[in-house]
Design a protein around this motif. Structure first.
Motif, PDB file in Angstrom:
ATOM      1  N   ILE A   1      34.160  37.259  38.619  1.00 49.11           N
ATOM      2  CA  ILE A   1      34.527  36.060  39.380  1.00 49.11           C
ATOM      3  C   ILE A   1      33.316  35.218  39.781  1.00 49.11           C
ATOM      4  CG2 ILE A   1      35.684  35.211  41.455  1.00 49.11           C
ATOM      5  CD1 ILE A   1      37.518  36.286  39.201  1.00 49.11           C
ATOM      6  N   PRO A   2      32.224  35.779  40.288  1.00 45.68           N
ATOM      7  CA  PRO A   2      31.083  34.922  40.621  1.00 45.68           C
ATOM      8  C   PRO A   2      30.432  34.272  39.401  1.00 45.68           C
ATOM      9  CG  PRO A   2      30.938  37.018  41.779  1.00 45.68           C
ATOM     10  CD  PRO A   2      32.014  37.164  40.742  1.00 45.68           C
ATOM     11  N   ASN A   3      30.721  34.810  38.204  1.00 47.81           N
ATOM     12  CA  ASN A   3      30.041  34.325  36.999  1.00 47.81           C
ATOM     13  C   ASN A   3      30.956  33.578  36.039  1.00 47.81           C
ATOM     14  OD1 ASN A   3      27.217  35.423  37.243  1.00 47.81           O
ATOM     15  ND2 ASN A   3      28.377  37.307  37.571  1.00 47.81           N
ATOM     16  N   THR A   4      32.098  33.160  36.542  1.00 52.88           N
ATOM     17  CA  THR A   4      33.001  32.364  35.719  1.00 52.88           C
ATOM     18  C   THR A   4      33.567  31.267  36.591  1.00 52.88           C
ATOM     19  OG1 THR A   4      34.852  32.511  34.156  1.00 52.88           O
ATOM     20  CG2 THR A   4      34.998  33.874  36.115  1.00 52.88           C
ATOM     21  N   LEU A   5      34.735  30.726  36.234  1.00 52.48           N
ATOM     22  CA  LEU A   5      35.268  29.565  36.950  1.00 52.48           C
ATOM     23  C   LEU A   5      35.314  29.829  38.453  1.00 52.48           C
ATOM     24  CD1 LEU A   5      36.593  26.775  36.830  1.00 52.48           C
ATOM     25  CD2 LEU A   5      38.787  27.936  36.709  1.00 52.48           C
TER      26      LEU A   5
ATOM     27  N   LYS B   1      17.717  29.905  36.926  1.00 54.96           N
ATOM     28  CA  LYS B   1      16.631  30.668  37.537  1.00 54.96           C
ATOM     29  C   LYS B   1      15.995  29.957  38.720  1.00 54.96           C
ATOM     30  CE  LYS B   1      15.483  33.410  33.463  1.00 54.96           C
ATOM     31  NZ  LYS B   1      14.452  33.830  32.493  1.00 54.96           N
ATOM     32  N   GLU B   2      16.005  28.613  38.699  1.00 56.64           N
ATOM     33  CA  GLU B   2      15.384  27.904  39.811  1.00 56.64           C
ATOM     34  C   GLU B   2      16.119  28.114  41.127  1.00 56.64           C
ATOM     35  OE1 GLU B   2      17.421  24.540  37.329  1.00 56.64           O
ATOM     36  OE2 GLU B   2      16.471  26.508  36.980  1.00 56.64           O
ATOM     37  N   TYR B   3      17.363  28.630  41.052  1.00 56.87           N
ATOM     38  CA  TYR B   3      18.105  28.927  42.275  1.00 56.87           C
ATOM     39  C   TYR B   3      18.208  30.431  42.524  1.00 56.87           C
ATOM     40  CZ  TYR B   3      19.495  24.027  41.943  1.00 56.87           C
ATOM     41  OH  TYR B   3      19.492  22.660  41.861  1.00 56.87           O
ATOM     42  N   GLY B   4      17.428  31.217  41.797  1.00 57.01           N
ATOM     43  CA  GLY B   4      17.397  32.649  42.021  1.00 57.01           C
ATOM     44  C   GLY B   4      18.294  33.462  41.118  1.00 57.01           C
ATOM     45  N   GLY B   5      18.946  32.812  40.154  1.00 51.61           N
ATOM     46  CA  GLY B   5      19.817  33.537  39.238  1.00 51.61           C
ATOM     47  C   GLY B   5      19.111  33.933  37.956  1.00 51.61           C
ATOM     48  N   SER B   6      19.896  34.396  36.998  1.00 54.18           N
ATOM     49  CA  SER B   6      19.341  34.848  35.718  1.00 54.18           C
ATOM     50  C   SER B   6      19.427  33.789  34.638  1.00 54.18           C
ATOM     51  CB  SER B   6      20.088  36.103  35.237  1.00 54.18           C
ATOM     52  OG  SER B   6      20.009  37.139  36.184  1.00 54.18           O
ATOM     53  N   GLY B   7      20.356  32.831  34.792  1.00 52.49           N
ATOM     54  CA  GLY B   7      20.507  31.785  33.786  1.00 52.49           C
ATOM     55  C   GLY B   7      20.897  32.307  32.423  1.00 52.49           C
TER      56      GLY B   7
ATOM     57  N   GLY C   1      25.652  36.001  26.721  1.00 55.84           N
ATOM     58  CA  GLY C   1      25.089  37.065  27.549  1.00 55.84           C
ATOM     59  C   GLY C   1      26.023  37.466  28.669  1.00 55.84           C
ATOM     60  N   ARG C   2      26.613  36.472  29.334  1.00 56.27           N
ATOM     61  CA  ARG C   2      27.556  36.783  30.415  1.00 56.27           C
ATOM     62  C   ARG C   2      28.788  37.500  29.861  1.00 56.27           C
ATOM     63  NH1 ARG C   2      26.999  31.230  31.630  1.00 56.27           N
ATOM     64  NH2 ARG C   2      29.273  30.956  31.673  1.00 56.27           N
ATOM     65  N   SER C   3      29.262  37.034  28.721  1.00 64.07           N
ATOM     66  CA  SER C   3      30.412  37.674  28.093  1.00 64.07           C
ATOM     67  C   SER C   3      30.118  39.138  27.768  1.00 64.07           C
ATOM     68  CB  SER C   3      30.785  36.916  26.813  1.00 64.07           C
ATOM     69  OG  SER C   3      31.781  37.597  26.082  1.00 64.07           O
ATOM     70  N   ALA C   4      28.910  39.411  27.285  1.00 65.32           N
ATOM     71  CA  ALA C   4      28.538  40.787  26.939  1.00 65.32           C
ATOM     72  C   ALA C   4      28.517  41.685  28.170  1.00 65.32           C
ATOM     73  CB  ALA C   4      27.174  40.799  26.250  1.00 65.32           C
ATOM     74  N   VAL C   5      28.022  41.168  29.293  1.00 61.52           N
ATOM     75  CA  VAL C   5      28.012  41.948  30.534  1.00 61.52           C
ATOM     76  C   VAL C   5      29.441  42.203  30.993  1.00 61.52           C
ATOM     77  CG1 VAL C   5      27.333  41.969  32.966  1.00 61.52           C
ATOM     78  CG2 VAL C   5      25.740  41.117  31.244  1.00 61.52           C
TER      79      VAL C   5
ATOM     80  N   PHE D   1      25.395  39.167  40.512  1.00 60.85           N
ATOM     81  CA  PHE D   1      26.177  38.031  41.000  1.00 60.85           C
ATOM     82  C   PHE D   1      25.621  36.686  40.542  1.00 60.85           C
ATOM     83  CE2 PHE D   1      26.957  41.246  44.438  1.00 60.85           C
ATOM     84  CZ  PHE D   1      28.278  41.499  44.100  1.00 60.85           C
ATOM     85  N   GLY D   2      24.426  36.690  39.977  1.00 55.17           N
ATOM     86  CA  GLY D   2      23.792  35.430  39.624  1.00 55.17           C
ATOM     87  C   GLY D   2      23.555  35.228  38.147  1.00 55.17           C
ATOM     88  N   LEU D   3      24.342  35.868  37.295  1.00 53.11           N
ATOM     89  CA  LEU D   3      24.127  35.743  35.851  1.00 53.11           C
ATOM     90  C   LEU D   3      24.267  34.298  35.386  1.00 53.11           C
ATOM     91  CD1 LEU D   3      26.212  38.832  34.643  1.00 53.11           C
ATOM     92  CD2 LEU D   3      23.791  38.763  35.276  1.00 53.11           C
ATOM     93  N   ILE D   4      25.190  33.562  35.989  1.00 53.78           N
ATOM     94  CA  ILE D   4      25.471  32.188  35.577  1.00 53.78           C
ATOM     95  C   ILE D   4      24.516  31.181  36.209  1.00 53.78           C
ATOM     96  CG2 ILE D   4      27.130  31.752  37.447  1.00 53.78           C
ATOM     97  CD1 ILE D   4      28.804  30.156  35.489  1.00 53.78           C
ATOM     98  N   ILE D   5      23.856  31.579  37.271  1.00 53.17           N
ATOM     99  CA  ILE D   5      23.084  30.632  38.082  1.00 53.17           C
ATOM    100  C   ILE D   5      21.683  30.433  37.501  1.00 53.17           C
ATOM    101  CG2 ILE D   5      22.087  30.261  40.384  1.00 53.17           C
ATOM    102  CD1 ILE D   5      24.525  31.774  41.499  1.00 53.17           C
TER     103      ILE D   5
END
Length: 753
Positions: free
Chosen positions: A136-140, A105-111, A116-120, A99-103
């Motif tokens: 949905i959590p990783n796009t608009l 790292k300083e907020y606990g995501g993967s950044g 990379g997100r498109s590939a997932v 759920f945190g691919l877009i977020i």
């Protein structure tokens, strides 16, 4: 003179008027390589210098680890039948950070990067509602908007919970009367001051088609803000704004489902006098009235991510299935993939899959490099979803009965069913093609159109003089440049490469000159009516789209080291792309309905197009080599087809058993050919291949080991072409309640007649 001309243009309404929302849409994002095509003289060296990256080590590890593990955890048939994501899958997604691919790292995501997100998303797109839950959590939506526009307090409050899956977001935009025309939303938020003197918003709205709404607990709601007392300092009508709402707020109703044709969590959001703090406007008070700009800017890049990932996944799934199936399945004693009719479709699937993947990577890389190109993203969304859908239809045609019989072993059926969803969301493709791509591109990406329009609307004569003289010079140069390039068939265009593919740069440069000049003619002579001339605009959009795909195909070929074995696919794809451009121009010329020039284009112009074409398309002789790229196991098949989709195990239904059979059949081709030749020459007599094995061993045609190899291949072949069979109870879904009584039907036919 220029003042008089400006007045006449305004009086005659030769150029389209731009509303405030249209202006925000036009000015959102950035011009990128699309501007090169509108210039009429693309700098192919610069365009080819754009990055074409690989995934980072961390991103690749995530794909090879948690994503691959997820693919093997999911029973896709059970998921499709129940429409319910099991709790252990939910927990796995939370634990592994999906759920945190877009977020950051300083907020606990993967950044992760956009690529990379498109590939997932591409790799998980075949998981139905689970794939949607990842998208949905990783796009608009909440995370993307908050990262770009949120206050620091909002980021600290929401992003960590979004990264862990504590918050499940949805984005409330579409309404019954506001779909592609999102600027006309009726959802209203009225700003008032409560008893404690705090500014709050009273919201009333009815949203539909909201993905994840039934399972979400955090809503990003787009509404039209009304501030009668100017409490926010943005005037009485600040405009469209985005407000964060949490599940459980009084008056907020979530949980009801729509039932999409491919089931995923989608439903309504209803709000009756929902009260939210004004501080929950994305961006705080400064964000009031900025929602439309936010949406347009993020959509400018967002359309390049999730939906193209799904569209390319459809293309890859078709290629991954039909290449092997066309060899495993035999009719009249030969693999069906060697029959010319089937071979032609396999070739198209292979070549266009190569092209769509090239565009996905090229554009994602561009967005990662801080480009937010709304026109390019719209092209990618519209074309990848439609081409993906068409290639799945081609695949269903090849797989025939195995394509239409549902069950755990059906490989393409779910993609065939779900394809229309991608075509319709984030702007229906009809409007994306006929309004957005060329309508926005002609104004925004053209070097002189927007400055001219601005000067006209502002009644600025000096700016108008500068812009219109520049435009006339630009048009004149492209007119003569187009003539020279047409007569020489592009030989005056400089190619950044040498060898077999240099010809395609020359033809793309030739096409771009014609495109730029015809754009000017349309802007000058059709003018403000272009908004209503959707068919004409759509043909311009097609020409632009396929010029882009030609470029990205060439970029992929260069970036991957000019692989000799890819040339058949590259040639097929480029000839096809240029044919689409050619046909678009023919349609433009035939329907350019203006006096004098229209006649010239319809008759002598179209005659010249046809005797001097950009391309006549791939030849029949090219199909065999292009199809072969996905018909034999190996590295090329992995790159073009299966790569990025996951690796099914031999014991898994559908693709697993098909690939297992394909490998055995391919390995046994040599011995099998020996037996078939012996049968043909009547050296041995038997009713069929399997029956001929013992006589063939006795006659010394093959060894006993080779006979065993053929038997194993034929057993696997037969298993791979079988379709699922259900007994009566499974077929009719007679669900029983816990008390042993039959459950009441969920749909009363009589009540709905």
């Amino acid at each position: 003179m220029f003042a008089t001309l400006l007045n006449k243009i305004n009086e005659a309404k030769l150029l389209p008027n731009i509303s405030d929302t249209e202006r925000q849409a036009l000015e959102a994002g950035s011009v990128w390589v699309d501007g090169q095509f509108f210039s009429g003289n693309p700098d192919f060296g610069a365009m080819m210098a754009e990055s074409y990256p690989q995934l980072s080590a961390e991103e690749q590890a995530f794909l090879d680890g948690p994503v691959e593990e997820l693919l093997h955890m999911v029973d896709k048939w059970e998921l499709r039948e129940t429409r319910r994501i099991p709790e252990h899958i939910w927990q796995f997604l939370r634990d592994k950070g999906f759920f945190g691919l877009i977020i950051p790292k300083e907020y606990g995501g993967s950044g992760f990067s956009v690529l990379g997100r498109s590939a997932v998303m591409m790799k998980t797109s075949g998981l139905g509602p689970i794939g949607t839950l990842i998208v949905i959590p990783n796009t608009l939506g909440a995370a993307e908007l908050l990262i770009a526009y949120g206050t620091q307090e909002q980021k600290d409050s929401y992003l960590p919970g979004l990264a862990t899956g504590e918050y499940v977001p949805c984005f409330g935009l579409t309404e019954p009367t506001a779909g592609s025309d999102a600027a006309s939303i009726k959802a209203e938020g009225v700003v008032f001051k409560d008893d404690d003197g705090e500014a709050k918003i009273r919201l009333n709205f009815s949203k539909r088609y909201i993905t994840l709404a039934p399972v979400a607990n955090l809503v990003s709601l787009a509404c039209s803000l009304h501030d009668p007392d100017n409490l926010l300092g943005k005037g009485e009508h600040p405009g469209i704004s985005v407000v964060m709402l949490k599940k459980g707020m009084e008056g907020l109703k979530l949980g009801d489902h729509h039932l999409p044709i491919s089931a995923f969590d989608n439903g309504t959001i209803i709000g009756e006098d929902v009260v939210a703090p004004a501080a929950d406007i994305v961006g705080g008070a400064d964000g009031a009235g900025q929602g439309w700009r936010m949406l347009m800017e993020q959509l400018g890049g967002g359309r390049a991510v999730s939906l193209p990932a799904g569209g390319v996944a459809l293309a890859k799934a078709s290629a991954a299935a039909v290449g092997p199936y066309s060899i495993v399945r035999e009719q009249f004693g030969i693999p069906i993939g060697l029959m010319e009719g089937v071979e032609a479709k396999v070739a198209r699937i292979a070549a266009l899959t190569y092209t769509m993947e090239s565009a996905r990577i090229y554009v994602c890389a561009g967005v990662d490099n801080d480009n937010h190109p709304p026109v390019i993203s719209a092209i990618l969304k519209q074309q990848t979803t439609e081409v993906g859908q068409q290639l799945v239809i081609d695949g269903m045609d090849i797989m025939a009965g195995a394509g239409v019989m549902q069950g755990p072993n059906n490989i393409l059926g779910s993609g065939y069913i779900s394809a229309p969803v991608s075509v319709t969301v984030e702007g229906a493709n009809i409007l994306t093609r006929t309004l957005m791509i060329f309508g926005q591109g002609a104004v925004r990406c053209h070097p002189y159109a927007l400055p001219t329009l601005n000067a006209i609307q502002e009644d600025d004569v000096p700016a108008f003089r500068k812009a219109i003289l520049g435009w006339l010079g630009h048009s004149t140069v492209n007119f003569f440049r187009g003539i020279v390039r047409s007569v020489t068939r592009g030989r005056t265009v400089s190619s950044p490469v040498k060898g077999e593919t240099a010809q395609y740069f020359r033809k793309l440069g030739w096409a771009a000159s014609r495109f730029a000049f015809m754009t000017d003619l349309a802007m000058f002579l059709v003018g403000g009516k272009l908004k209503q001339r959707g068919k004409l605009s759509g043909r311009f959009a097609d020409a632009l789209s396929w010029m882009l795909f030609g470029l990205t195909t060439l970029k992929r070929f260069e970036a991957e080291g000019r692989r000799e074995d890819d040339l058949p696919v590259v040639h097929w794809a480029l000839r096809y792309s240029l044919l689409q451009v050619q046909q678009a121009f023919e349609g433009i010329y035939a329907n350019f309905n203006v006096p004098v020039i229209g006649w010239f284009l319809r008759y002598p112009g179209r005659f010249w197009l046809r005797i001097n074409p950009l391309s006549t398309g791939p030849t029949d002789a090219m199909d065999r080599a292009a199809a072969a790229s996905i018909q034999k196991p190996g590295e090329q098949y992995e790159r073009i087809a299966l790569g990025g989709l996951g690796t099914p195990r031999d014991d898994e239904p559908g693709m697993g058993r098909l690939l297992h059979a394909w490998r055995l059949v391919s390995a046994a081709q040599g011995p099998t050919l020996k037996v078939r030749k012996a049968l043909h020459k009547k050296q041995i007599k038997a009713a069929g291949l399997v029956e001929a094995l013992d006589p063939a061993v006795e006659a010394g045609v093959i060894s006993a080991d080779e006979a065993g190899q053929i038997r194993a291949a034929e057993t696997a072949r037969l298993a791979a072409i079988q379709v699922d069979v259900f007994d009566k109870d499974d077929y009719y879904h007679d669900a029983l309640a816990d008390n042993g009584e039959q459950e009441a039907p969920r749909f009363d036919r009589a009540a709905n007649q």
